[in-house]
Scaffold this motif. Structure first.
Motif, PDB file in Angstrom:
ATOM      1  N   ARG A 151       0.810  -1.213   0.000  1.00 42.93           N
ATOM      2  CA  ARG A 151       0.000   0.000   0.000  1.00 42.93           C
ATOM      3  C   ARG A 151       0.844   1.264   0.000  1.00 42.93           C
ATOM      4  O   ARG A 151       0.312   2.374  -0.014  1.00 42.93           O
ATOM      5  N   GLY A 152       2.177   1.096   0.055  1.00 42.82           N
ATOM      6  CA  GLY A 152       3.065   2.253   0.026  1.00 42.82           C
ATOM      7  C   GLY A 152       3.151   3.011   1.333  1.00 42.82           C
ATOM      8  O   GLY A 152       3.573   4.174   1.353  1.00 42.82           O
ATOM      9  N   ILE A 153       2.755   2.375   2.437  1.00 43.32           N
ATOM     10  CA  ILE A 153       2.835   3.015   3.754  1.00 43.32           C
ATOM     11  C   ILE A 153       4.270   2.892   4.266  1.00 43.32           C
ATOM     12  O   ILE A 153       4.820   1.795   4.322  1.00 43.32           O
ATOM     13  N   LEU A 154       4.858   4.005   4.651  1.00 39.79           N
ATOM     14  CA  LEU A 154       6.252   3.994   5.086  1.00 39.79           C
ATOM     15  C   LEU A 154       6.367   3.489   6.521  1.00 39.79           C
ATOM     16  O   LEU A 154       5.564   3.879   7.384  1.00 39.79           O
ATOM     17  N   PRO A 155       7.354   2.637   6.806  1.00 36.81           N
ATOM     18  CA  PRO A 155       7.568   2.161   8.186  1.00 36.81           C
ATOM     19  C   PRO A 155       8.110   3.278   9.067  1.00 36.81           C
ATOM     20  O   PRO A 155       8.548   4.318   8.573  1.00 36.81           O
ATOM     21  N   PRO A 156       8.070   3.094  10.404  1.00 32.95           N
ATOM     22  CA  PRO A 156       8.470   4.159  11.336  1.00 32.95           C
ATOM     23  C   PRO A 156       9.853   4.737  11.077  1.00 32.95           C
ATOM     24  O   PRO A 156      10.045   5.957  11.169  1.00 32.95           O
ATOM     25  N   ALA A 157      10.843   3.896  10.757  1.00 35.81           N
ATOM     26  CA  ALA A 157      12.208   4.406  10.562  1.00 35.81           C
ATOM     27  C   ALA A 157      12.272   5.410   9.419  1.00 35.81           C
ATOM     28  O   ALA A 157      12.981   6.416   9.502  1.00 35.81           O
TER      29      ALA A 157
END
Length: 493
Positions: free
Chosen positions: A209-215
């Motif tokens: 979905r193209g959601i960026l991880p926390p880092a």
């Protein structure tokens, strides 16, 4: 011999500021310049580490000084005192006794009269001075940790970065508020996991979905845009998302060794109902139940409905899935790997039908909703009991601390003002813990309504989903010859 090539080393840390020492960088610089003028010397280089602890030796300016020593650029090192060089007596001793002599470096402590180039003098006391500096660092570290632990017990957030999905509340120090940009992503993580029961599958969907991880959200370089199963699990396991501030999940090994180690959940600091939750209590507890069920499935593939629930009735090995054309079979893992046993081969839809039939029979004997509510309440009680146990331990520690403070005051080790200040702080922590214990004992009734709503959804299923199977079933034993033994999590009579 020629003029000495002098390097001045200056260091200041937060601990030194807290101790009200006259150790400011400018103060050190003035003292060392005066010291140079008295000897008619000039500095070739000045090395400054501002904001670095003396127990750390990876300080940038300190490391640059060592490189210059090894390159022959300086052969004299001067500090205001030994504590500026460091507060780890073992490492400082290694510098004074081994490293500096091996590289032909003369070391001087301006305010303590230590000069490695002169015989006798204050040099005999250098090891003792270094030990006292180390003890000071140990004491400061202990006091800082105690102060931070007290704030954790009070439900104040003290971390450098809020958990993914939260922001610091600008209006109230130590409180968290949902981040409007990332809180919805946390809700999505829980929703995807509760729908699939797969950590790796949830991670894959987030990446797709193209959601960026926390880092990546923090703007840190060289971080992948791909979600890992470990990151998803850390979020799913964190009670902070249910409104209960959770800290102390990792700790620094010691004031000298900065390596971080993970702590078991029973050692976490959890204070209930400190901020607005992102997910409701029932969904969070349901996710914890799913996480307890071990999944056996191929990498990058979501688990089947009965993964981690079905076992061989003879050898106890997990039953693994095997597809033949349009049908799925369960087979003993030991048999498939050639480790003995027999196949215990059975169609998956046969097992699912047996589960449905068993549930129909049970519903006729006992209201299934009531049975499931009892089961979920038992799971909640187990979780809450662990939290109550931790809270009571903190309560006991506070009571022991109060007694020790009083004994120190009675023995004259503390003045009246110190006694009042210390005891007030510990009493505030004790009252907070008492309030937390009261809240924990009331928490189970608050989640009953949420549990009931969840159960209504489960009882309306047409096909058995994995998340429902995990809630309903403890384990399934497959006997040779298609015998099926189903052990449910709820009472059946």
């Amino acid at each position: 011999m020629g003029m000495p090539k002098i390097g001045l080393y200056l260091r200041l840390s937060r601990e030194d500021e807290a101790g009200r020492e006259s150790q400011s960088i400018e103060s050190q610089r003035m003292i060392l310049q005066h010291f140079l003028a008295e000897h008619g010397w000039q500095a070739h280089e000045v090395y400054v580490d501002d904001g670095w602890s003396g127990v750390q030796f990876d300080r940038p300016a300190f490391q640059r000084m060592l490189r210059d020593i090894e390159a022959g650029k300086i052969n004299v090192v001067i500090t205001k005192d030994l504590s500026r060089l460091g507060r780890n007596y073992a490492r400082v001793g290694e510098l004074l006794e081994e490293y500096f002599p091996a590289h032909g470096v003369r070391y001087l402590s301006a305010s303590e009269g230590y000069d490695s180039g002169q015989a006798g003098g204050a040099g005999e006391f250098a090891p003792f001075i270094s030990i006292f500096n180390d003890m000071y660092a140990r004491d400061i570290s202990r006091k800082v940790r105690a102060a931070l632990d007290a704030r954790k017990q009070q439900g104040k957030f003290i971390g450098a970065q809020p958990p993914f999905g939260y922001l610091r509340d600008a209006a109230q120090k130590g409180k968290l508020i949902p981040d409007p940009h990332t809180a919805e992503d946390v809700r999505l993580i829980f929703r995807l996991y509760l729908e699939s029961g797969s950590i790796s599958g949830t991670a894959q969907q987030l990446t797709a979905r193209g959601i960026l991880p926390p880092a990546c959200r923090k703007g840190l370089p060289n971080h992948s845009k791909t979600w890992s199963a470990q990151t998803v699990r850390r979020i799913l396991e964190n009670p902070t998302y249910a409104g209960h501030l959770t800290q102390g999940r990792v700790r620094i090994l010691s004031y000298k060794v900065r390596r971080r180690i993970a702590l078991p959940p029973e050692d976490w600091y959890i204070v209930r109902d400190t901020h607005e939750p992102i997910v409701n209590e029932a969904d969070f507890l349901y996710a914890q139940q799913l996480l307890k069920t071990r999944s056996y499935h191929k990498q990058n593939m979501p688990p089947h409905c009965l993964t981690g629930l079905a076992f061989c009735g003879d050898c106890g090995a997990p039953m693994v899935h095997m597809r033949e054309k349009d049908r799925i079979y369960l087979i003993c893992r030991n048999y498939r790997r050639g480790n003995g046993c027999t196949s215990h081969r059975i169609r998956e839809d046969t097992v699912l039908a047996a589960i449905t039939d068993s549930l129909r029979q049970i519903v006729q004997k006992v209201p299934l909703e009531t049975a499931l509510l009892q089961t979920m309440a038992a799971e909640n009680s187990k979780t809450l009991s662990q939290q109550i146990s931790r809270a009571k331990m903190r309560e006991k520690n506070d009571e022991q601390t109060l007694l020790q403070i009083y004994m120190d005051y009675a023995a004259g080790k503390l003045c009246e003002q110190e006694y009042i200040a210390l005891s007030m702080g510990v009493k505030a922590s004790w009252r907070q813990v008492r309030e937390e214990i009261t809240q924990l004992t009331q928490a189970q009734s608050q989640t009953t309504a949420q549990n009931s709503h969840r159960i209504q959804d489960i009882l309306a299923f047409h096909t058995l989903e994995r998340t429902d199977a995990v809630l309903l079933i403890k384990q399934i034993l497959i006997q040779q010859g298609h015998g099926i033994e189903i052990q449910f999590r709820f009472p059946q009579r």
